[in-house]
Design a protein around this motif. Structure first.
Motif, short mmCIF file in Angstrom:
data_model
loop_
_atom_site.label_atom_id
_atom_site.label_comp_id
_atom_site.label_asym_id
_atom_site.label_seq_id
_atom_site.Cartn_x
_atom_site.Cartn_y
_atom_site.Cartn_z
N ARG A 126 0.84 -1.22 0.00
CA ARG A 126 0.00 0.00 0.00
C ARG A 126 0.87 1.26 0.00
O ARG A 126 0.56 2.24 -0.66
N GLN A 127 1.96 1.19 0.75
CA GLN A 127 2.84 2.36 0.82
C GLN A 127 3.47 2.65 -0.54
O GLN A 127 3.56 3.80 -0.98
N GLN A 128 3.90 1.59 -1.22
CA GLN A 128 4.53 1.79 -2.54
C GLN A 128 3.51 2.25 -3.58
O GLN A 128 3.82 3.09 -4.42
N LEU A 129 2.29 1.73 -3.50
CA LEU A 129 1.23 2.19 -4.42
C LEU A 129 0.94 3.67 -4.20
O LEU A 129 0.81 4.43 -5.16
N ALA A 130 0.85 4.07 -2.93
CA ALA A 130 0.56 5.47 -2.60
C ALA A 130 1.66 6.39 -3.16
O ALA A 130 1.37 7.45 -3.71
N GLU A 131 2.92 5.94 -3.04
CA GLU A 131 4.04 6.73 -3.58
C GLU A 131 3.94 6.87 -5.09
O GLU A 131 4.15 7.95 -5.65
N LYS A 132 3.62 5.77 -5.75
CA LYS A 132 3.50 5.80 -7.22
C LYS A 132 2.39 6.75 -7.66
O LYS A 132 2.54 7.50 -8.62
N LEU A 133 1.27 6.70 -6.96
CA LEU A 133 0.15 7.57 -7.32
C LEU A 133 0.50 9.03 -7.06
O LEU A 133 0.17 9.91 -7.87
N SER A 134 1.20 9.30 -5.96
CA SER A 134 1.55 10.71 -5.67
C SER A 134 2.58 11.24 -6.66
O SER A 134 2.61 12.42 -6.97
N ARG A 135 3.41 10.34 -7.20
CA ARG A 135 4.41 10.75 -8.19
C ARG A 135 3.84 10.76 -9.62
O ARG A 135 4.56 10.97 -10.57
N LYS A 136 2.55 10.42 -9.71
CA LYS A 136 1.88 10.36 -11.03
C LYS A 136 2.54 9.33 -11.96
O LYS A 136 2.71 9.55 -13.15
N GLU A 137 2.90 8.18 -11.39
CA GLU A 137 3.52 7.12 -12.19
C GLU A 137 2.49 6.09 -12.65
O GLU A 137 2.82 5.19 -13.42
N LEU A 138 1.24 6.21 -12.15
CA LEU A 138 0.17 5.28 -12.54
C LEU A 138 -1.01 6.07 -13.09
O LEU A 138 -1.23 7.22 -12.70
N PRO A 139 -1.80 5.46 -13.98
CA PRO A 139 -3.05 6.12 -14.42
C PRO A 139 -3.98 6.33 -13.23
O PRO A 139 -4.04 5.49 -12.32
N LEU A 140 -4.69 7.42 -13.22
CA LEU A 140 -5.62 7.72 -12.14
C LEU A 140 -7.01 7.23 -12.53
O LEU A 140 -7.26 6.89 -13.68
N GLY A 141 -7.89 7.16 -11.56
CA GLY A 141 -9.27 6.76 -11.88
C GLY A 141 -9.56 5.32 -11.53
O GLY A 141 -10.66 5.00 -11.11
N ALA A 142 -8.58 4.44 -11.67
CA ALA A 142 -8.80 3.04 -11.26
C ALA A 142 -8.79 2.98 -9.73
O ALA A 142 -8.18 3.81 -9.07
N ARG A 143 -9.49 1.99 -9.20
CA ARG A 143 -9.42 1.76 -7.75
C ARG A 143 -8.31 0.74 -7.52
O ARG A 143 -8.41 -0.41 -7.97
#
Length: 596
Positions: A53-70
């Motif tokens: 969860r921590q690594q996913l949160a970092e990726k999302l905050s760095r805009k390394e993943l598409p947004l909108g998916a859960r």
């Protein structure tokens, strides 16, 4: 059929297009139907889930993943291991708990990443799905690659679940007018042409000869029967062996040719999809059976029940099962009764390659020596790193991933350095893996060395410990009796001899496992230190003592096993170390840009 070079070039072109599509979506909100509604990653326990969860949160905050998916991390229920089949059932239940009936309208990507990665321990602490790849700026991890390689699927998929594992890569190309669509009821699996030896360690499809030609880029057909890790004789008897580039199935005598076209192949599994009505059937089954107390395999136990040629024989065959539980046969028989008659549709990707990177040997080979993967995926020798020296040789380069290497250090051919800081007086031998380490002292690291450092929290104090092995060592091997530990090998030497050199007593306290699994994974042999570089120094001294048969006493050190290191791991500090390296490289990149 096009020549091998043309097929490889087509895969490279298709892969590049998918990567570009994914890159365009990173950090942006996808349009409805353009991306997954849910991306679920499984974890083995609460500690692993927290790290994910921590690594996913970092990726999302760095805009390394598409947004909108859960994005969800789903932890296996406490208790006995339930395998990736059990995890699949548990994820379905969690989706229903979270979303009620709404989940049946979702397009879901389910990634199994709940193992402890004993065969690739540099992925043990932070997860195989977060394994770094030698390309991208910043570097891609397996998660981004999975999302990129499957970027075409969501828009051509009816609501349902696509199931994949975290340590494989599928590259493929199709004709201009061909598309991979998942829209049929039941199960739909991708199939890849593979050598017969590969088939013995994978699932193999017995395809319906009436609906399959073996030519072209992509074919839709049905599967008569699914074989799980069959021997070659079984593949022949069941009609699973084909000639590449031709639909003719081979008799048991099998003509064999050295060239790729005309040589024997079988069609092996990778990812599969199930529609929602099938998923709901499985969920109902899971609720009825109650908590699972045995390991179920999503491939072996779901797919073997499918197709008109399926029989119940596999339910009693436990030769491929690591741990046989009393209820396994009963649960398999119930699953067979539930799924019997369900269709197994197969999408044959004739121009595809399946790569597995779940072991140290596969990891080293594919990221340094495998010219085909390097060409098709655009792998780099130096990826998002500061390193001005020469890595390896032209014939077999090394792979440097998100690391800072000072001028003067040397990395031997075929070695991988990831998430590390290496000083000027460090020489790394051939075919070695260095992960998460800080080496700021003069040292020659031998060839075939595996070195991975972890931050740990003990009694609320931050400490460090580094594991060191040979890349050939078998961390899964264990014995039940203390008297048998002479058969365990550390860097080719009997563990008993090593313990003697290190002054470590053989006793019940030597191993951390309570269930008599005595092996390198559970041996308390690694010293806990107060700094990262000191932990590396001590572990390399242990290795040096074994190589030169000279004593290096570990008296006075608190010693941990790999199993315990993972229990005590401090995810925050490990990610902080990675982020410091990231920031330093990023700053240098910015500076270079402004200077130019």
């Amino acid at each position: 059929m096009p020549a091998a070079g043309e097929r490889s070039a087509a895969r490279r072109e298709a892969t590049g297009r998918r990567l570009a599509r994914f890159a365009a979506l990173r950090g942006k909100a996808a349009r409805p139907g353009e991306f997954w509604d849910v991306v679920a990653v499984t974890a083995a326990d609460a500690e692993q889930a927290r790290a994910y969860r921590q690594q996913l949160a970092e990726k999302l905050s760095r805009k390394e993943l598409p947004l909108g998916a859960r994005y969800h991390v789903v932890v296996d229920p406490p208790g006995p291991k339930i395998g990736n089949g059990g995890s699949t059932l548990h994820v379905l239940r969690c989706l229903e708990d979270l979303y009620g009936d709404k989940w049946t309208s979702f397009i879901v990507l389910l990634i199994h990443s709940g193992g402890y990665s004993q065969r690739l321990p540099n992925a043990s602490a932070l997860g195989k799905i977060f394994t770094a790849l030698p390309f991208g700026d910043p570097v891609y991890q397996m998660l981004e690659l999975k999302l990129a390689m499957y970027i075409d699927f969501p828009s051509l998929m009816k609501p349902g679940i696509l199931i994949t594992c975290s340590d494989d890569i599928e590259l493929y190309s199709t004709g201009v007018t061909e598309a991979v669509t998942f829209d049929k009821p039941g199960f739909t699996a991708l199939a890849h042409p593979s050598d017969l030896a590969v088939g013995t360690t994978h699932g193999v499809f017995v395809l319906d000869p009436a609906g399959f030609s073996g030519k072209g880029g992509l074919e839709y057909t049905s599967c008569r029967r699914f074989l799980h890790k069959p021997d070659v004789e079984t593949m022949r008897q069941c009609g699973a062996v084909h000639v590449r580039g031709s639909c003719s199935q081979l008799s048991s005598s099998g003509d064999h040719s050295d060239s790729e076209v005309g040589s024997e192949c079988v069609y092996t599994d990778s990812i599969f999809y199930m529609d929602h009505s099938t998923a709901k059937q499985l969920l109902t089954f899971y609720k009825q059976v109650g908590p699972l107390c045995c390991e179920i395999d999503a491939y072996g136990d779901f797919l073997q029940a499918l197709g008109p040629g399926a029989t119940q024989d596999y339910a009693k065959n436990t030769s491929n099962v690591t741990k046989e539980e009393s209820r396994l046969v009963e649960v398999r028989q119930k699953l067979y009764s539930l799924l019997k008659g369900t269709a197994l549709n197969v999408i044959v990707l004739n121009n595809s390659k399946f790569y597995h990177i779940g072991t140290t040997q596969e990891y080293l080979f594919h990221f340094t020596s495998d010219s085909k993967l390097k060409f098709e995926l655009g792998l780099l020798s130096v990826a998002f790193s500061i390193f001005s020296g020469k890595a390896g040789t032209l014939e077999q380069p090394a792979s440097i991933i998100q690391s800072i290497l000072e001028p003067g250090c040397f990395v031997g051919p075929g070695s991988i350095v990831e998430y590390s800081r290496i000083g000027p007086e460090v020489s790394v031998g051939q075919n070695s893996i260095i992960s998460g380490s800080h080496i700021n002292f003069k040292v020659d690291i031998p060839s075939d060395c595996f070195l991975s450092s972890l931050s740990i929290k003990m009694n609320n104090q931050l400490k460090y410990v580094s594991m060191v092995f040979s890349v050939e060592d078998d961390l899964k091997k264990s014995v039940k009796l203390l008297s048998d530990i002479h058969s365990l090998r550390f860097f080719g030497v009997s563990l008993l001899e090593c313990l003697d050199l290190w002054g470590v007593k053989v006793s019940e306290q030597l191993f951390s496992s309570e269930n008599t699994q005595l092996g390198l994974w559970t041996a308390r042999i690694f010293p806990v230190c107060s700094t990262l570089s000191e932990s590396v120094r001590m572990s390399l001294k242990m290795l040096n003592s074994v190589q030169h048969m000279s004593a290096f006493k570990l008296n006075g050190f608190k010693l941990l096993s790999v199993e315990e290191m993972l229990t005590y791991k401090d995810v925050e500090d490990m990610l902080k170390f990675r982020n410091q390296i990231y920031d330093e490289i990023h700053l240098q990149r910015q500076k270079e840009k402004s200077d130019s």
